[in-house]
Design a protein around this motif. Sequence first.
Motif, PDB file in Angstrom:
ATOM      1  N   GLU A 280      63.403  21.808 -13.163  1.00 48.86           N
ATOM      2  CA  GLU A 280      62.628  20.646 -12.268  1.00 48.86           C
ATOM      3  C   GLU A 280      62.197  19.679 -13.340  1.00 48.86           C
ATOM      4  O   GLU A 280      61.379  20.080 -14.245  1.00 48.86           O
ATOM      5  CB  GLU A 280      61.780  21.334 -11.658  1.00 48.86           C
ATOM      6  CG  GLU A 280      60.865  20.428 -10.577  1.00 48.86           C
ATOM      7  CD  GLU A 280      60.000  20.774  -9.583  1.00 48.86           C
ATOM      8  OE1 GLU A 280      59.518  20.158  -8.973  1.00 48.86           O
ATOM      9  OE2 GLU A 280      59.915  22.004  -9.359  1.00 48.86           O
ATOM     10  N   PHE A 281      62.549  18.242 -13.039  1.00 51.48           N
ATOM     11  CA  PHE A 281      61.829  17.345 -14.046  1.00 51.48           C
ATOM     12  C   PHE A 281      60.489  16.774 -13.451  1.00 51.48           C
ATOM     13  O   PHE A 281      60.699  16.201 -12.313  1.00 51.48           O
ATOM     14  CB  PHE A 281      62.576  16.447 -14.385  1.00 51.48           C
ATOM     15  CG  PHE A 281      63.903  16.842 -15.465  1.00 51.48           C
ATOM     16  CD1 PHE A 281      64.845  17.564 -14.856  1.00 51.48           C
ATOM     17  CD2 PHE A 281      63.566  16.584 -16.686  1.00 51.48           C
ATOM     18  CE1 PHE A 281      65.889  18.204 -15.948  1.00 51.48           C
ATOM     19  CE2 PHE A 281      64.585  17.212 -17.509  1.00 51.48           C
ATOM     20  CZ  PHE A 281      65.725  18.006 -17.191  1.00 51.48           C
ATOM     21  N   ILE A 282      59.275  16.835 -13.901  1.00 56.63           N
ATOM     22  CA  ILE A 282      58.122  16.213 -13.415  1.00 56.63           C
ATOM     23  C   ILE A 282      58.102  14.719 -14.089  1.00 56.63           C
ATOM     24  O   ILE A 282      58.048  14.855 -15.399  1.00 56.63           O
ATOM     25  CB  ILE A 282      56.748  17.125 -13.816  1.00 56.63           C
ATOM     26  CG1 ILE A 282      56.930  18.375 -13.249  1.00 56.63           C
ATOM     27  CG2 ILE A 282      55.707  16.421 -13.190  1.00 56.63           C
ATOM     28  CD1 ILE A 282      57.536  18.654 -11.667  1.00 56.63           C
ATOM     29  N   ARG A 283      58.045  13.965 -13.641  1.00 58.13           N
ATOM     30  CA  ARG A 283      58.350  12.574 -14.124  1.00 58.13           C
ATOM     31  C   ARG A 283      57.306  11.638 -13.956  1.00 58.13           C
ATOM     32  O   ARG A 283      57.677  10.318 -14.201  1.00 58.13           O
ATOM     33  CB  ARG A 283      59.405  12.108 -13.352  1.00 58.13           C
ATOM     34  CG  ARG A 283      60.742  12.502 -13.545  1.00 58.13           C
ATOM     35  CD  ARG A 283      61.707  12.291 -12.708  1.00 58.13           C
ATOM     36  NE  ARG A 283      62.969  13.052 -12.654  1.00 58.13           N
ATOM     37  CZ  ARG A 283      63.962  12.558 -12.972  1.00 58.13           C
ATOM     38  NH1 ARG A 283      64.202  11.541 -13.753  1.00 58.13           N
ATOM     39  NH2 ARG A 283      65.083  13.192 -13.015  1.00 58.13           N
ATOM     40  N   PRO A 284      56.125  11.766 -15.053  1.00 63.52           N
ATOM     41  CA  PRO A 284      55.227  10.636 -15.435  1.00 63.52           C
ATOM     42  C   PRO A 284      56.125  10.104 -16.575  1.00 63.52           C
ATOM     43  O   PRO A 284      56.653  10.993 -17.285  1.00 63.52           O
ATOM     44  CB  PRO A 284      53.833  11.285 -15.824  1.00 63.52           C
ATOM     45  CG  PRO A 284      54.237  12.420 -16.125  1.00 63.52           C
ATOM     46  CD  PRO A 284      55.368  13.001 -15.259  1.00 63.52           C
ATOM     47  N   CYS A 285      56.058   8.908 -16.959  1.00 65.73           N
ATOM     48  CA  CYS A 285      56.829   8.364 -18.233  1.00 65.73           C
ATOM     49  C   CYS A 285      56.480   6.732 -18.256  1.00 65.73           C
ATOM     50  O   CYS A 285      55.866   6.441 -17.281  1.00 65.73           O
ATOM     51  CB  CYS A 285      58.465   8.561 -17.956  1.00 65.73           C
ATOM     52  SG  CYS A 285      59.065   7.410 -16.481  1.00 65.73           S
TER      53      CYS A 285
END
Length: 340
Positions: A280-285
């Motif tokens: 699962e990718f948690i995506r703040p970027c």
Amino acid sequence: MPVNHTDPRSIENVAHLYERVKKVIPDIEWPIHAPHIAAINELKREKNAVILAHNYQTPEIYHCVADITGDSLALAQRAVDTDADVIVLAGVHFMAETAKLLNPDKTVLMPDLDAGCSLAESITAADVRRLREQYPGVPVVTYVNTSAEVKAECDICCTSGNALAIVESLGSDRVIFLPDEYLAAYVAEQTDVEIITWQGHCEVHERFTAEELESFRAGHDDLTIIAHPECPPDVLATSDFVGSTAQMQDYVLNERPAKVLMVTECSMSDNVSAGVDDVEFIRPCNLCPHMKKITLANIRESLESLSPAIEIDPAIAVRARAAVERMLDVGRSKMTEVAA
Ligand code: 13P
Ligand code: SF4
């Protein structure tokens, strides 16, 4: 005979490529990309061209038209091996210059010459000459994220993937390391070599904060945080792994963390997650505005017109090339040691 690039049959021929990106590109967007992808893949054959794409390129470039993808080190290494007549660099200007330095007789295309880099902008050749006067005899390592003019004033290049090895290869107890202050601090933590640095920063990675990461940890028990070494020291201290974009990608592909937060440019998570179902990718970027100047449309135009092409003053190129080749030689001798 030239191919009709809007021929519906050539668009049909690239339909299978949607499978590679369907997790990250909504199907409603595919008809916008498909004609460009069909045209670019035909143009590559017609012009004997290859596309080298950095890991921060958008998924439709990275997965559907690129021939070689990777971090800055891999793109430099692979640029040396190509038999193509034309190289299109889907990345930023310093990457295209590096490809041209290593392939002076090939056409190296940069679809938008304004795709720069805040680190490359942070230092000039005159700044390096002043530092050399200030620290006579101290070798100068430059991060590859610099102009050819700056490389020409330095002894050797490095990338985020080999910075420590390059610093230690010099056999000096003091090294000037330019221009990324945070990468320099990360290297300094791991070596006894004294590092003299510069105050350049990546405008994308310097925006992450340790507080922001801690708040994501608080919300996700089993979160693995992996960061690029251009991030500030407290961000790196909060992370479980630090590496170049290729090393971050390898970490996810090999370790398969249940949940991962990649502390870097937004397209990284898109490109890696496109082929991975069990993470699962948690995506703040943060977006790199320079990387995002490259699009399918301008790659296509660039291949059609064979412009804009990178040109480097030969007097600068000869010295800048030596700095890049010294870096590649360090990599080669390490590979030989491993093989022996
Ligand atoms: P990598 O060499 O790790 O791909 O980094 C290049 C870059 O520009 C990161 O911001
Ligand atoms: Fe430069 Fe940062 Fe963009 Fe990389 S992400 S190209 S270091 S501005």
